[in-house]
Design an enzyme around this catalytic site. Structure first.
Site, mmCIF file in Angstrom:
data_model
loop_
_atom_site.group_PDB
_atom_site.id
_atom_site.type_symbol
_atom_site.label_atom_id
_atom_site.label_comp_id
_atom_site.label_asym_id
_atom_site.label_seq_id
_atom_site.Cartn_x
_atom_site.Cartn_y
_atom_site.Cartn_z
ATOM 1 N N GLU A 9 0.800 -1.232 0.000
ATOM 2 C CA GLU A 9 0.000 0.000 0.000
ATOM 3 C C GLU A 9 0.829 1.277 0.000
ATOM 4 O O GLU A 9 0.420 2.280 -0.584
ATOM 5 C CB GLU A 9 -0.940 0.002 1.216
ATOM 6 C CG GLU A 9 -2.075 -0.998 1.071
ATOM 7 C CD GLU A 9 -2.802 -1.231 2.376
ATOM 8 O OE1 GLU A 9 -3.865 -0.620 2.559
ATOM 9 O OE2 GLU A 9 -2.320 -2.008 3.201
ATOM 10 N N ASP A 82 -2.402 -4.649 3.784
ATOM 11 C CA ASP A 82 -2.469 -4.947 5.215
ATOM 12 C C ASP A 82 -3.360 -6.152 5.520
ATOM 13 O O ASP A 82 -4.305 -6.456 4.774
ATOM 14 C CB ASP A 82 -2.990 -3.716 5.967
ATOM 15 C CG ASP A 82 -1.992 -2.573 5.947
ATOM 16 O OD1 ASP A 82 -0.781 -2.846 5.818
ATOM 17 O OD2 ASP A 82 -2.416 -1.402 6.059
ATOM 18 N N ASP A 84 -6.007 -7.036 7.143
ATOM 19 C CA ASP A 84 -7.320 -6.845 7.749
ATOM 20 C C ASP A 84 -8.360 -6.768 6.645
ATOM 21 O O ASP A 84 -8.046 -6.964 5.462
ATOM 22 C CB ASP A 84 -7.344 -5.587 8.630
ATOM 23 C CG ASP A 84 -6.912 -4.326 7.877
ATOM 24 O OD1 ASP A 84 -6.820 -4.370 6.635
ATOM 25 O OD2 ASP A 84 -6.669 -3.297 8.529
ATOM 26 N N GLU A 86 -9.954 -4.298 5.280
ATOM 27 C CA GLU A 86 -9.703 -3.265 4.274
ATOM 28 C C GLU A 86 -8.567 -3.689 3.349
ATOM 29 O O GLU A 86 -8.617 -3.486 2.140
ATOM 30 C CB GLU A 86 -9.386 -1.937 4.963
ATOM 31 C CG GLU A 86 -9.851 -0.705 4.230
ATOM 32 C CD GLU A 86 -11.353 -0.609 4.090
ATOM 33 O OE1 GLU A 86 -11.810 -0.094 3.048
ATOM 34 O OE2 GLU A 86 -12.079 -1.055 4.997
ATOM 35 N N TYR A 302 1.574 -5.054 13.285
ATOM 36 C CA TYR A 302 0.471 -4.315 12.663
ATOM 37 C C TYR A 302 -0.405 -3.676 13.735
ATOM 38 O O TYR A 302 -0.774 -4.311 14.728
ATOM 39 C CB TYR A 302 -0.353 -5.248 11.785
ATOM 40 C CG TYR A 302 -1.362 -4.533 10.936
ATOM 41 C CD1 TYR A 302 -0.972 -3.513 10.074
ATOM 42 C CD2 TYR A 302 -2.713 -4.873 10.994
ATOM 43 C CE1 TYR A 302 -1.890 -2.847 9.290
ATOM 44 C CE2 TYR A 302 -3.642 -4.218 10.201
ATOM 45 C CZ TYR A 302 -3.224 -3.199 9.352
ATOM 46 O OH TYR A 302 -4.133 -2.542 8.582
ATOM 47 N N ARG A 304 -3.512 -2.201 13.574
ATOM 48 C CA ARG A 304 -4.985 -2.239 13.555
ATOM 49 C C ARG A 304 -5.405 -3.656 13.915
ATOM 50 O O ARG A 304 -5.499 -4.530 13.050
ATOM 51 C CB ARG A 304 -5.528 -1.825 12.188
ATOM 52 C CG ARG A 304 -5.283 -0.350 11.885
ATOM 53 C CD ARG A 304 -5.929 0.085 10.582
ATOM 54 N NE ARG A 304 -5.614 1.475 10.307
ATOM 55 C CZ ARG A 304 -4.529 1.887 9.659
ATOM 56 N NH1 ARG A 304 -3.659 0.988 9.203
ATOM 57 N NH2 ARG A 304 -4.293 3.165 9.459
ATOM 58 N N HIS A 348 -4.488 -12.473 14.133
ATOM 59 C CA HIS A 348 -3.671 -11.276 14.326
ATOM 60 C C HIS A 348 -2.982 -11.339 15.681
ATOM 61 O O HIS A 348 -3.364 -12.096 16.558
ATOM 62 C CB HIS A 348 -4.536 -10.018 14.261
ATOM 63 C CG HIS A 348 -5.061 -9.742 12.887
ATOM 64 N ND1 HIS A 348 -5.890 -8.686 12.620
ATOM 65 C CD2 HIS A 348 -4.874 -10.383 11.721
ATOM 66 C CE1 HIS A 348 -6.197 -8.689 11.329
ATOM 67 N NE2 HIS A 348 -5.595 -9.712 10.773
#
Length: 853
Positions: A9, A82, A84, A86, A302, A304, A348
């Site tokens: 990203e 990432d 997750d 999104e 990470y 989030r 996670h």
């Protein structure tokens, strides 16, 4: 063999991963999403299972073209955004955008929780496929948010002037803030008294200490009035005090789990005053890493996440670090494990340092001050999480006041002290347990006491207190409330709070969040008309449904169908019932006797004509193609009230029957001449230079046009409505820096003086900016000119008048000064003192990486 394309990203992440993977890989950045729903229309085919109509994002066209060209020359494409929802959606959109250039079996999904060489190599050695269930969950969220935003926001714009938008989750957060404010406004303080005594031993040591009344006749001491306090105080006079008991116990205090997104945002706000969005920007940099001379290394996992899980390797490394640094007694017999909430993604990890041996001290001079603060917070919490509990000894003395002859009431006093016997996990952060009594008051260490010994009373103590209203939310406590209520997810907390502040629904007073008048009006409208949609429990239920979609338990389009059916019903209720046609016809018939209409008026670009409006309503009623709304009926009633003198049949009975009383009252008020303070406000505003118009959704807000319409109305000897007065006051306050002597006029203008904040920062920063000799040239963005020098001068004028800037203005000033850091002597020192952004070069890098957040 051709090269392999890796898409992440952000450019910073791309650079780091490219160095790890080597020359056989080409690593590119997508800069976040490359496709989304269109900006100017709904973009959802409700009739075809809510199919989204995705389009390429205009600002990503160039990036997407480069990726398509690169993909055609590569043997495989590794999608590595990432880990997750999104990130999974971004990976899916990239595959959809590139699949004409690359066969589907050549796409691979790669996820990792930290950007270190071992983690990256492990991830790329075992690539997987896109998790379609996770993509569906993200699509469902996107569709839900679009449906609510696009359908509810126009309804809001029509009813509340200045309202920007409604949001499925943001409006629930606003509701929490407004309900807390209402509780504060409705709060009625209740009196209560604390009684105690300052005492000392009768033998050495004679240091005084305080005891507090705890019980009266075996009941909890609850003293509500001064009369009751005086009676107890009189009853205690002359009594002797004796130690009745010494209660000793040792408590064990366990370490907290490592941070997750919400708890990190709360801690950073509480400790450092960082907004959640700031915390996430800094955490993003720590995740993407810093250059130690051999390439970038990610410093934290990470950021989030809602899981407190920790990998076995990290856990073992941490235990070994604790053993070597603090000793065997600080390492628990078994590793500490923590339970995540049921909805957490256990795949996670919690937020932790990628290398526990990289102590914060080693990063001094490498990280910016705020980055180092946040890293230290994360490092200390993680290390502490794998240490033994702290042991704290508590000692409580119970003191009685023996009743003299003729008195029967008994009184029990208490005093407590605590001492850390073994610090355990507290050792890593240098924390010492503060000694507090049962009421949370810090007290001195108790002297050695024995049961049965007497105490001398040096002074009887009494203190009047009042119950306090609930505190306003801070950013930290609002994030906690959202999490506890199941509203939002780790990736959304920061954006929710930023949106509320940017929409001017909420403002910050020091660290507290206070709803603005606009915010209260928006919330009142939404709760009154769409209570079920913006109910906290309903929103939490929708979040749970999204989690179930990700697990594969429910199908996403089916969930949307269930929601949309309810949503349509709620929207129909919010728009209100259609007006009764017979009642509308009777109202229109009354206009038939009006023979002399007022001339049409023009306000801004709109022309208002009473007869034209009546004709349009009559035509709409006759054609019966579209029902008459209650809003049209209200306008019709106001017209009838305005022309009452020309309608002979409109007597008191008819006014009552047709519900015209409110319209008559409003018309009587409007017929009064303009208020003197209104005339004065218009006068002081006549030389103001207004900002350029701004567009929100489909509406254009032009301060100059709006002001002119108010001025024209007043010049026509028409009084402004209460709502118009509110917005005129806002205009006056907004442009007060252009009004000479404004502070001395507030009473004359009928304005409350602006609440003063303790602004110790704006003055020094404005003084520093006097060093700037070369200003960047002004630039045009659309129709608006952006001129740094003029903006600085405007802030300086306003500060000279008010001795403070708003919180939003101060934030803008900090950004402005960072652009000219090269011209500011000792900028780094000032940056640390006043929490300024990094110097220009580094700030630019931070802004670039922020595009991926």
């Amino acid at each position: 063999m051709g090269k392999k394309l890796v898409i992440v990203e952000s450019p910073a992440k791309a650079k780091t991963i490219n160095k790890i993977l080597g020359k056989d890989f080409v690593v590119k950045a997508s800069m976040g999403h490359v496709r989304d729903l269109p900006e100017k229309n709904l973009g959802i085919d409700v009739e075809k299972d809510f199919k989204p109509q995705y389009v390429n994002i205009k600002t990503r066209e160039k990036v997407l073209k480069e990726l398509q060209e690169q993909a055609g020359d590569c043997e495989a494409v590794f999608l590595a955004p990432d880990p997750d929802r999104e990130g999974e959606a971004i990976a899916w959109h990239l595959r959809e955008a590139l699949k004409k250039k690359v066969a589907l079996d050549r796409f691979f999904r790669v996820t990792y929780n930290e950007i270190t060489e071992p983690a990256i190599r492990k991830a790329f050695s075992n690539p997987g496929q896109i998790d379609q269930k996770r993509v569906d969950s993200q699509q469902a969220r996107r569709v839900l948010d679009r449906l609510v935003g696009y359908k509810v926001s126009p309804l809001l714009w029509r009813r509340i002037r200045g309202a920007s938008s409604a949001g499925r989750v943001q409006s629930v957060a606003l509701r929490l803030v407004c309900e807390r404010e209402q509780s504060i406004l409705n709060f009625k303080p209740e009196e209560f008294w604390l009684l105690g005594a300052k005492v000392r031993k009768q033998v050495a040591p004679l240091d005084p200490f305080e005891i507090r009344l705890a019980k009266i006749n075996s009941d909890k001491a609850e003293i509500k009035t001064s009369e009751q306090a005086a009676k107890v105080r009189q009853d205690l006079e002359g009594r002797s005090l004796k130690v009745a008991a010494i209660v000793q116990r040792e408590i064990s205090k366990k370490a907290m789990p490592p941070y997750i997104t919400s708890t990190l945002q709360q801690a950073a706000s509480s400790w450092f005053g960082l907004a959640p969005a700031q915390t996430m920007r800094i955490a993003q940099k720590l995740y993407e890493g810093v250059d130690f001379g051999q390439g970038h290394v990610g410093l934290i996992t990470y950021m989030r996440t809602d899981s407190v899980a920790v990998s076995q390797e990290a856990q073992s490394a941490c235990r070994e670090y604790v053993r070597q640094t603090y000793g065997e007694e600080y390492v628990p017999e078994k590793p500490n494990f923590f339970k995540s909430r049921s909805s957490a993604q256990e795949a996670h990890e919690a937020i932790r340092p990628t290398d526990v041996n990289r102590m914060p001290e080693k990063l001094t001079g490498v990280l910016e001050p705020e980055e180092l603060k946040l890293y230290r917070l994360i490092w200390q919490r993680f290390v502490a999480s794998q240490m033994t509990p702290a042991r704290i000894a508590q000692r409580t003395a119970e003191v009685t006041a023996a009743p003299p002859a003729g008195q029967t009431d008994t009184y029990l006093f208490r005093a407590s002290a605590s001492e850390v016997v073994f610090p355990g996990y507290m050792k890593v952060a240098g924390v010492e347990e503060k000694k507090k009594d049962e009421n949370g008051e810090e007290i001195d260490r108790l002297p050695p006491l024995a049961e049965g010994e007497g105490l001398d009373c040096l002074e009887w103590l009494s203190q009047q207190k009042f119950t306090q209203p609930p505190a306003r939310f801070t950013e930290a406590s609002l994030v906690k409330a959202l999490e506890e209520n199941g509203v939002g997810r780790p990736s959304t907390y920061a954006q929710i709070l930023s949106t509320l502040i940017n929409r001017q629904y909420v403002e910050k007073e020091k660290r507290a969040l206070k709803p603005t008048g606009l915010g209260m009006n928006v919330n009142e409208f939404l709760v009154s008309n769409l209570n079920e949609l913006f109910d906290v429990k309903f929103t939490a239920g929708m979040e749970e449904a999204l989690d179930e979609i990700e697990k594969g338990s429910i199908e996403w389009t089916g969930m949307l169908k269930d929601f949309y059916e309810k949503f349509l019903g709620w929207m129909a209720q919010a728009k209100g019932p259609d007006a009764n046609p017979e009642m509308v016809r009777r109202l229109l018939d009354l206009t038939g006797t009006i023979h002399e209409w007022a001339p049409e008026t023009k306000r801004g670009k709109r022309t208002y004509s009473d007869p034209t409006f009546c004709e349009s309503v009559k035509k709409q009623l006759d054609e019966a193609a579209k029902p008459i709304s209650e809003r049209q009926v209200d306008a019709l009633k106001l017209i009838l009230a305005r022309y009452k003198a020309q309608i002979p049949s409109m007597d008191d009975a008819l006014i009552e029957e047709l519900g015209l009383k409110n319209a008559m009252v409003r018309q009587a008020e409007a017929a009064e001449p303009p208020r003197p303070e209104t005339l004065r406000k218009l006068e002081v505003m006549k030389n103001v230079k207004f900002n350029e118009p701004r567009t929100v959704g489909k509406k254009v807000y032009d301060d100059a046009v709006f002001f002119a319409s108010l001025r024209d109305q007043v010049q026509g000897n028409k009084r402004l409505s209460p709502n118009q007065i509110v917005y005129l006051d806002r205009l006056v306050m907004k442009y007060s820096d252009q009004i000479p002597g404004f502070e001395s006029m507030t009473a004359e203008l009928g304005l409350a003086a602006a609440e003063q904040r303790d602004d110790q920062v704006s003055g020094p920063l404005l003084e520093l900016m006097k060093q700037i000799k070369e200003w960047k040239p002004a630039v045009m963005r659309g129709k608006r000119e952006w001129d740094d020098k003029k903006f600085y001068e405007s802030l300086a004028r306003q500060f000279a008048q008010r001795k403070q800037l708003s919180i939003k203005q101060l934030a803008s000033l900090k950004k402005l000064i960072s652009r000219y850091s090269a011209q500011i002597e000792n900028y780094e020192q000032a940056a640390e003192q006043y929490a300024l952004p990094p110097a220009k070069k580094k700030a630019a890098a931070a802004e670039k990486s922020d595009e991926t957040i």
